[in-house]
Design a protein around this motif. Structure first.
Motif, PDB file in Angstrom:
ATOM      1  N   UNK A 296      59.817  46.006  30.165  1.00  0.00           N
ATOM      2  CA  UNK A 296      59.621  47.441  30.343  1.00  0.00           C
ATOM      3  C   UNK A 296      60.751  48.176  29.621  1.00  0.00           C
ATOM      4  N   UNK A 297      60.400  49.130  28.772  1.00  0.00           N
ATOM      5  CA  UNK A 297      61.387  49.883  28.000  1.00  0.00           C
ATOM      6  C   UNK A 297      61.850  51.125  28.767  1.00  0.00           C
ATOM      7  N   UNK A 298      63.127  51.445  28.597  1.00  0.00           N
ATOM      8  CA  UNK A 298      63.644  52.686  29.158  1.00  0.00           C
ATOM      9  C   UNK A 298      64.372  53.484  28.081  1.00  0.00           C
ATOM     10  N   UNK A 299      64.359  54.813  28.235  1.00  0.00           N
ATOM     11  CA  UNK A 299      64.896  55.709  27.216  1.00  0.00           C
ATOM     12  C   UNK A 299      66.082  56.536  27.707  1.00  0.00           C
ATOM     13  N   UNK A 300      66.556  56.242  28.881  1.00  0.00           N
ATOM     14  CA  UNK A 300      67.767  56.878  29.401  1.00  0.00           C
ATOM     15  C   UNK A 300      68.294  56.000  30.523  1.00  0.00           C
ATOM     16  N   UNK A 301      69.544  56.164  30.858  1.00  0.00           N
ATOM     17  CA  UNK A 301      70.109  55.364  31.940  1.00  0.00           C
ATOM     18  C   UNK A 301      69.498  55.735  33.279  1.00  0.00           C
ATOM     19  N   UNK A 302      69.029  56.979  33.404  1.00  0.00           N
ATOM     20  CA  UNK A 302      68.354  57.375  34.634  1.00  0.00           C
ATOM     21  C   UNK A 302      67.009  56.644  34.751  1.00  0.00           C
ATOM     22  N   UNK A 303      66.297  56.481  33.624  1.00  0.00           N
ATOM     23  CA  UNK A 303      65.063  55.699  33.634  1.00  0.00           C
ATOM     24  C   UNK A 303      65.356  54.234  33.962  1.00  0.00           C
ATOM     25  N   UNK A 304      66.461  53.711  33.434  1.00  0.00           N
ATOM     26  CA  UNK A 304      66.846  52.331  33.743  1.00  0.00           C
ATOM     27  C   UNK A 304      67.028  52.144  35.249  1.00  0.00           C
ATOM     28  N   UNK A 305      67.699  53.106  35.879  1.00  0.00           N
ATOM     29  CA  UNK A 305      67.917  53.003  37.316  1.00  0.00           C
ATOM     30  C   UNK A 305      66.607  53.166  38.088  1.00  0.00           C
ATOM     31  N   UNK A 306      65.699  53.984  37.570  1.00  0.00           N
ATOM     32  CA  UNK A 306      64.394  54.133  38.199  1.00  0.00           C
ATOM     33  C   UNK A 306      63.630  52.810  38.155  1.00  0.00           C
ATOM     34  N   UNK A 307      63.729  52.104  37.041  1.00  0.00           N
ATOM     35  CA  UNK A 307      63.075  50.802  36.918  1.00  0.00           C
ATOM     36  C   UNK A 307      63.608  49.841  37.979  1.00  0.00           C
ATOM     37  N   UNK A 308      64.889  49.884  38.243  1.00  0.00           N
ATOM     38  CA  UNK A 308      65.464  49.008  39.268  1.00  0.00           C
ATOM     39  C   UNK A 308      64.835  49.291  40.634  1.00  0.00           C
ATOM     40  N   UNK A 309      64.614  50.576  40.934  1.00  0.00           N
ATOM     41  CA  UNK A 309      63.974  50.920  42.195  1.00  0.00           C
ATOM     42  C   UNK A 309      62.538  50.406  42.240  1.00  0.00           C
ATOM     43  N   UNK A 310      61.801  50.582  41.147  1.00  0.00           N
ATOM     44  CA  UNK A 310      60.420  50.126  41.096  1.00  0.00           C
ATOM     45  C   UNK A 310      60.345  48.603  41.225  1.00  0.00           C
ATOM     46  N   UNK A 311      61.263  47.924  40.579  1.00  0.00           N
ATOM     47  CA  UNK A 311      61.260  46.463  40.596  1.00  0.00           C
ATOM     48  C   UNK A 311      61.532  45.921  41.997  1.00  0.00           C
ATOM     49  N   UNK A 312      62.348  46.617  42.762  1.00  0.00           N
ATOM     50  CA  UNK A 312      62.757  46.115  44.074  1.00  0.00           C
ATOM     51  C   UNK A 312      61.820  46.569  45.194  1.00  0.00           C
ATOM     52  N   UNK A 313      61.197  47.720  45.050  1.00  0.00           N
ATOM     53  CA  UNK A 313      60.405  48.334  46.122  1.00  0.00           C
ATOM     54  C   UNK A 313      59.188  47.469  46.454  1.00  0.00           C
ATOM     55  N   UNK A 314      59.067  46.967  47.681  1.00  0.00           N
ATOM     56  CA  UNK A 314      57.914  46.128  48.030  1.00  0.00           C
ATOM     57  C   UNK A 314      56.589  46.880  48.016  1.00  0.00           C
ATOM     58  N   UNK A 315      56.633  48.217  48.051  1.00  0.00           N
ATOM     59  CA  UNK A 315      55.404  49.011  47.996  1.00  0.00           C
ATOM     60  C   UNK A 315      54.850  49.109  46.582  1.00  0.00           C
ATOM     61  N   UNK A 316      55.655  48.701  45.589  1.00  0.00           N
ATOM     62  CA  UNK A 316      55.225  48.716  44.181  1.00  0.00           C
ATOM     63  C   UNK A 316      54.727  47.324  43.823  1.00  0.00           C
ATOM     64  N   UNK A 317      53.451  47.223  43.456  1.00  0.00           N
ATOM     65  CA  UNK A 317      52.872  45.932  43.092  1.00  0.00           C
ATOM     66  C   UNK A 317      53.126  45.597  41.629  1.00  0.00           C
ATOM     67  N   UNK A 318      53.017  46.591  40.754  1.00  0.00           N
ATOM     68  CA  UNK A 318      53.315  46.436  39.331  1.00  0.00           C
ATOM     69  C   UNK A 318      53.490  47.827  38.740  1.00  0.00           C
ATOM     70  N   UNK A 319      54.087  47.894  37.556  1.00  0.00           N
ATOM     71  CA  UNK A 319      54.357  49.188  36.941  1.00  0.00           C
ATOM     72  C   UNK A 319      54.536  49.003  35.443  1.00  0.00           C
ATOM     73  N   UNK A 320      54.450  50.102  34.725  1.00  0.00           N
ATOM     74  CA  UNK A 320      54.737  50.090  33.295  1.00  0.00           C
ATOM     75  C   UNK A 320      55.166  51.484  32.860  1.00  0.00           C
ATOM     76  N   UNK A 321      55.710  51.542  31.664  1.00  0.00           N
ATOM     77  CA  UNK A 321      56.204  52.803  31.130  1.00  0.00           C
ATOM     78  C   UNK A 321      55.143  53.485  30.263  1.00  0.00           C
ATOM     79  N   UNK A 322      55.255  54.797  30.139  1.00  0.00           N
ATOM     80  CA  UNK A 322      54.487  55.607  29.194  1.00  0.00           C
ATOM     81  C   UNK A 322      52.986  55.323  29.204  1.00  0.00           C
ATOM     82  N   UNK A 323      52.336  55.654  30.321  1.00  0.00           N
ATOM     83  CA  UNK A 323      50.876  55.486  30.366  1.00  0.00           C
ATOM     84  C   UNK A 323      50.181  56.531  29.492  1.00  0.00           C
TER      85      UNK A 323
END
Length: 215
Positions: free
Chosen positions: A34-61
């Motif tokens: 998953x690509x990120x374009x700012x450090x804030x997006x990078x930190x958001x990815x960490x939340x998505x990756x860890x959150x058990x309520x998130x089954x899968x995710x991707x950037x820029x739909x």
């Protein structure tokens, strides 16, 4: 909107510059980079990756088209996620930008657009993303996400919790007797098998731990 975690990004990732840091995160949850374009997006990815309520995710739909000042414009959100409750689109923005016109009005319009499709639209700023100690806890635990857990070690941990050991400090003391490295506990938390209160410091002796699932 159909969710496909392996679909192509709707636009190219911006290049790294002296004023902008970009990068990639190898997601186990989505089985892709998953690509990120700012450090804030990078930190958001960490939340998505860890959150058990998130089954899968991707950037820029897929983008949506809107009109502003009589001109046709295109908007591409930052992330889309398949949640246990449905699909959610996330826009990551610095707080001060998110409350300033005309962006504030645009975000409200985007929320209405997605709502009409039965999709949640959330604007995430540093105020939500960088809450502490949650973000530091997640950042630490994700380092153990790929650690291979020995089945015997896993069973020892489960047995200890079932027998009444309810804190990380308690586990640590007992695991030394069994020769089980404590990194295995962090790996079990990162992999969603053990649970802790992620909003409290996880290095405290009285940090509570529980079994989330036995698989």
């Amino acid at each position: 909107m159909m969710f496909d975690p392996h679909a192509q990004r709707s636009r190219k990732v911006v290049r790294r510059t002296t004023h902008r840091v970009v990068g990639r995160f190898p997601s186990l949850k989505s089985s892709r980079v998953v690509h990120w374009e700012s450090q804030l997006e990078r930190d958001m990815i960490r939340l998505l990756e860890f959150d058990p309520a998130v089954l899968s995710y991707r950037e820029q739909p897929g983008p949506l088209t809107y009109f502003e000042s009589g001109k046709r414009r295109k908007y591409t959100p930052d992330f889309i996620a398949q949640m246990t409750s449905g699909v959610t689109v996330f826009e990551v923005k610095p707080y001060e930008q998110s409350i300033t016109s005309p962006l504030k009005e645009r975000l409200a319009a985007f929320r209405e657009y997605y709502s009409a499709q039965g999709i949640d639209f959330l604007v995430m700023t540093e105020r939500e993303i960088r809450k502490e100690p949650r973000l530091s806890n997640i950042t630490k635990l994700l380092r153990y996400q790929r650690e291979i857990v020995n089945p015997a070690s896993k069973q020892v941990v489960i047995n200890l919790i079932d027998s009444g050991v309810q804190t990380l400090a308690g586990l640590f003391e007992h695991l030394k007797e069994h020769g089980v490295p404590f990194s295995q506990v962090y790996a079990l938390i990162a992999q969603g098998i053990l649970g802790v209160d992620i909003n409290q410091p996880i290095d405290n002796d009285d940090t509570s731990v529980c079994l989330r699932r036995a698989s």
